[in-house]
Design an enzyme around this catalytic site. Structure first.
Site: not given
Length: 387
Positions: A137, A211, A351
């Site tokens: 991420h 997210h 996502e």
């Protein structure tokens, strides 16, 4: 819109669904919508965080926070007209800061990059990684941890907020200064559109997503095991024990990842399926979407339905994939804004993104962005009620 039916439908059917949905969203009537901002809190680094509230003519509200450019609330009615939050927000800014990826914009690279980094144009770029050499991420101080600049806007039948952030050259190991713009737009049909743009001054890699965790029961009154999920994908990317794609693209046919028809989530998770042995018996998989011949047009990607409340969420995107994650690691230690303790399978993230580890897998769609180019991506979360 009717839900797609049948696993053997031709790609043109999915494309038609997506085009029809986008046309419907674009046809919103020119009625009043509202956008306002107010102080939300002060971050640990002293940054003043703003909350941006978008309201459409149906009374649906969306609240976006400047910290992490995150979706804090989506309040939408059930079949009886009772409004509740269908995003699993946290109680306050401190909780968001302690749980970095919750509901925020992930960047500079969403999902996983393995091998401790990547090589671009012959230059090796090491990234902050865990003990297995995986960067997740965007790194420990990725876009979720940053306070974005924002401004609200209104247009006929729509309200929105434009958020901007400049990532420095070398931030979290990534080359190039990156100027990022994320625009949230709520319309009177109940669609929340997210438009991403980015430009760089050096060759780099970019993979952006949101997210957000969804629970259509409203205020997380129950888990998502009874939710029905449809994903417009014939294939997925199998992962290793660290959930990094092996490089293979496999068919979903005949297995627990075959979501081409509406499927009760609880019928697939927690069953000890081989495909889920590394993901704690839940979904944490990247699905390769049917793109057809419209790479710049958002097309149907997924549908989430809660039969009890009647709420439905359709996801449309320009991205080639969607990562489905059913909160397999939650253990009841985190409390939602509604007061509910969040446990395994209490939410689901959809996502939309490029394939994980693409910088190290040339067979996957490229995520390289070069000077003079503009990264553009669109995802639509369209909310409906089944009558």
């Amino acid at each position: 819109m009717r839900a797609p039916q049948g696993g053997d439908m031709a790609s043109r059917v999915w494309i038609s669904i997506g085009l029809a949905a986008v046309a419907l969203l674009a046809a919103a009537p020119a009625l009043a919508a509202e956008a306002r901002s107010e102080p939300y809190g002060v971050a640990a680094d002293g940054a003043r965080v703003e909350a941006y509230t978008l309201v459409n003519d149906r009374g649906m509200t969306v609240r976006i926070l400047s910290h992490g450019a995150r979706i804090d609330q989506v309040r939408t009615p059930d079949r009886r007209g009772r409004r509740a939050n269908v995003v699993l927000g946290l109680p306050d800014l401190a909780a968001y800061e302690a749980n970095g990826s919750f509901n925020c914009v992930i960047g500079r690279y969403a999902n996983r990059i393995a091998g401790g980094g990547f090589t671009l144009d012959g230059v090796r770029y090491p990234l902050p990684s865990n003990a297995r050499g995986i960067s997740s991420h965007g790194g420990p101080t990725g876009f979720c941890t940053r306070n974005w600049s924002g401004r609200t806007f209104r247009s006929p039948g729509k309200a929105g907020v434009v958020l901007t952030y400049r990532a420095a050259d070398g931030e979290n190991g990534y080359p190039g200064a990156l100027d990022v713009t994320v625009t949230y737009t709520l319309d009177n049909r109940g669609a929340l559109r997210i438009d991403y743009e980015a430009a760089t001054d050096r060759p780099t890699v970019v993979n952006l997503t949101n997210h957000a965790y969804f629970n259509l029961s409203g205020d997380a009154v129950r888990d998502v095991l009874d939710h029905r999920l449809t994903v417009a994908a014939d294939s997925y990317t199998p992962g290793d024990e660290a959930l990094v794609p092996t490089g293979e693209i496999a068919s979903v046919a005949g297995g627990p990842l075959d979501l081409r028809k509406p499927t009760r989530i609880g019928d697939r998770v927690g069953k000890g399926h081989r495909e889920m042995r590394f993901s704690r018996d839940g979904f944490d998989h990247n699905f390769m979407l049917r793109r057809g011949h419209h790479p710049r047009m958002p097309v149907f990607a997924a549908r989430l339905e809660d039969p009890r409340s009647g709420r439905r969420l359709d996801v449309l995107t320009t991205e080639p994939g969607v990562q489905v994650y059913t909160a397999n690691h939650w253990n009841g230690t985190l409390r939602a804004a509604s007061g509910v303790l969040l446990r395994k399978h209490h939410g689901v993230a959809l996502e939309t993104q490029h394939t994980p580890d693409s910088p190290n897998k040339p067979q996957f769609p490229s995520t390289v962005l070069r000077p003079g180019e503009t990264f553009r991506s669109t995802t639509v979360f369209a909310f409906y009620v089944a009558r």
